[in-house]
Design a protein around this motif. Sequence first.
Motif, PDB file in Angstrom:
ATOM      1  N   PRO A  32      -2.293  -5.955   9.403  1.00 39.99           N
ATOM      2  CA  PRO A  32      -2.079  -5.914   7.958  1.00 39.99           C
ATOM      3  C   PRO A  32      -1.352  -4.652   7.519  1.00 39.99           C
ATOM      4  O   PRO A  32      -1.611  -3.553   8.021  1.00 39.99           O
ATOM      5  CB  PRO A  32      -3.498  -5.967   7.387  1.00 39.99           C
ATOM      6  N   SER A  33      -0.461  -4.820   6.558  1.00 38.52           N
ATOM      7  CA  SER A  33       0.415  -3.729   6.139  1.00 38.52           C
ATOM      8  C   SER A  33      -0.307  -2.662   5.330  1.00 38.52           C
ATOM      9  O   SER A  33       0.233  -1.583   5.111  1.00 38.52           O
ATOM     10  CB  SER A  33       1.575  -4.285   5.310  1.00 38.52           C
ATOM     11  N   TYR A  34      -1.534  -2.938   4.872  1.00 32.54           N
ATOM     12  CA  TYR A  34      -2.227  -1.967   4.027  1.00 32.54           C
ATOM     13  C   TYR A  34      -2.806  -0.796   4.811  1.00 32.54           C
ATOM     14  O   TYR A  34      -3.402   0.108   4.238  1.00 32.54           O
ATOM     15  CB  TYR A  34      -3.327  -2.632   3.209  1.00 32.54           C
ATOM     16  N   SER A  35      -2.657  -0.803   6.153  1.00 32.10           N
ATOM     17  CA  SER A  35      -3.190   0.301   6.943  1.00 32.10           C
ATOM     18  C   SER A  35      -2.432   0.416   8.262  1.00 32.10           C
ATOM     19  O   SER A  35      -1.849  -0.565   8.741  1.00 32.10           O
ATOM     20  CB  SER A  35      -4.684   0.087   7.231  1.00 32.10           C
ATOM     21  N   ASN A  36      -2.469   1.620   8.835  1.00 34.56           N
ATOM     22  CA  ASN A  36      -1.956   1.842  10.189  1.00 34.56           C
ATOM     23  C   ASN A  36      -3.082   2.239  11.137  1.00 34.56           C
ATOM     24  O   ASN A  36      -2.835   2.844  12.182  1.00 34.56           O
ATOM     25  CB  ASN A  36      -0.895   2.960  10.175  1.00 34.56           C
ATOM     26  N   SER A  37      -4.323   1.862  10.777  1.00 31.18           N
ATOM     27  CA  SER A  37      -5.471   2.325  11.556  1.00 31.18           C
ATOM     28  C   SER A  37      -6.264   1.179  12.176  1.00 31.18           C
ATOM     29  O   SER A  37      -7.485   1.216  12.266  1.00 31.18           O
ATOM     30  CB  SER A  37      -6.400   3.177  10.682  1.00 31.18           C
ATOM     31  N   HIS A  38      -5.563   0.146  12.647  1.00 31.85           N
ATOM     32  CA  HIS A  38      -6.233  -1.000  13.260  1.00 31.85           C
ATOM     33  C   HIS A  38      -6.553  -0.690  14.723  1.00 31.85           C
ATOM     34  O   HIS A  38      -5.731  -0.139  15.459  1.00 31.85           O
ATOM     35  CB  HIS A  38      -5.356  -2.238  13.141  1.00 31.85           C
ATOM     36  N   ASP A  39      -7.745  -1.084  15.156  1.00 34.58           N
ATOM     37  CA  ASP A  39      -8.288  -0.664  16.441  1.00 34.58           C
ATOM     38  C   ASP A  39      -8.845  -1.879  17.192  1.00 34.58           C
ATOM     39  O   ASP A  39      -9.119  -2.929  16.614  1.00 34.58           O
ATOM     40  CB  ASP A  39      -9.401   0.363  16.199  1.00 34.58           C
ATOM     41  N   TRP A  40      -9.044  -1.703  18.496  1.00 31.98           N
ATOM     42  CA  TRP A  40      -9.606  -2.753  19.349  1.00 31.98           C
ATOM     43  C   TRP A  40     -11.054  -2.429  19.704  1.00 31.98           C
ATOM     44  O   TRP A  40     -11.456  -1.279  19.777  1.00 31.98           O
ATOM     45  CB  TRP A  40      -8.774  -2.906  20.623  1.00 31.98           C
TER      46      TRP A  40
END
Length: 320
Positions: free
Chosen positions: A144-152
Motif C-alpha cells: 500500500p502506498s500510504y507507507s514504506n514500512s511493510h514487513d514480513w
Amino acid sequence: MAETQYALIRFQETGDAKARAGLLAGGRVLPLDGDINSLIEHWDTTEGELDALAASAGKDTGLALADVQVLAPVEPVQVLQTGANYRKHVIDLAAAHREPGQDEEEVRAKTAAMMDKRAGQGTPYFFIGLPTAIASATADLTLPSYSNSHDWELELAAVIGKTAFRVTPEEALDYVFGYTMVNDITTREYVFRKDMPAIGSDWYRAKNAPGFLPTGPLLVPAKFFGDPQDVRVTLKLNGKAMQDESTQDMIFGVAKLVSEASQIMPLRPGDLVLTGSPAGNGQHWGRLLQDGDVMEGTITGLGTQLIHCKDEVTTEGSNP
C-alpha cells in the motif's frame, strides 16, 4: 500397509472461476466434492474416503498440479493471531528498543528471564485478523502506498478441525485438523497509535490490507505433519535467509495456544490460529519490503510460498 500421505488444497481450473477442494498426492490433484470447511468438519467420515482415494491414485489420476491455479487452502471464519511468541524474537526486539545508555547484554538477560517466567506462568497474547486479508501462496503482494514500512512475519498456523470451547492444553491438539503456513504482513508504522498512545496497538490498520495474509499452499492433516514443535520456519528475501528458526523456540506451544484461545470464544472448523513470528523480520534487519522484492517462505512439510512484491499505483492523496 502404510498410509499414503497427502495434503488438501483449494484450486481453480484454467478458465473456470469456481474454487474447488482437492486432494494432492504424488503431484496429482484429485477434485473433491464439498467445500474445504465441510471436509474438515466431517473428517470423521471423510478421512477414510480420502485415505482410500490417495492410496488408489496413479500418475494419470486427476489433474496435473501445473495445470491448476492453487488458492489459499482455507476459508476461516475466525483468524486468531499470536503476538510475541518466540523467545529469541522478543529478546531481539527488547535489545533493539532499549533506552539510551542501557547495556545490551543486560537487556537481553533481563528479557530472557522475563520470557522464561512468562512461559511458565503467563498466557498468550492474541489479536484478531480479518479473513478478507487472506491470499494465495503465489499471489502478488501489493504494498500500500500510504507507507514504506511493510514487513514480513512467516508463521506456522493451526487449522481447527472441530468446535473447541474451553478445552485443556492436554485435549487441544485433538481439536487441530492440520497445519498450514501464513505470512503475517505488517505495516510497522501503524502498529501503535501515536495520536492515542493510551490505547496502544492498532492491529486493524497494521495487518489487514488486501493480501496481507498469504496462506498455504498446502493444508496438511495433523496425522501426516508430526510434531508442530519441531519444524523449521524459513523466509528468504531475494534469496537471502532472513528468518530461519525452529518452532522449538515458541514460548507457548500450539496446544497451549489453542487451549487459551478457546477459553473466550468457541473455535470453529476451518478457523486459523497463527502461532507467532520467529526472529528475523524486516524491522530487525533494518530492511523492509520494497517494489520488486521476492519472498520465498517454507515450513517443513508445508510446501513453498513465492510472493512477488509490487508498489501500489494510486491516485494522489490516497490514505486510510
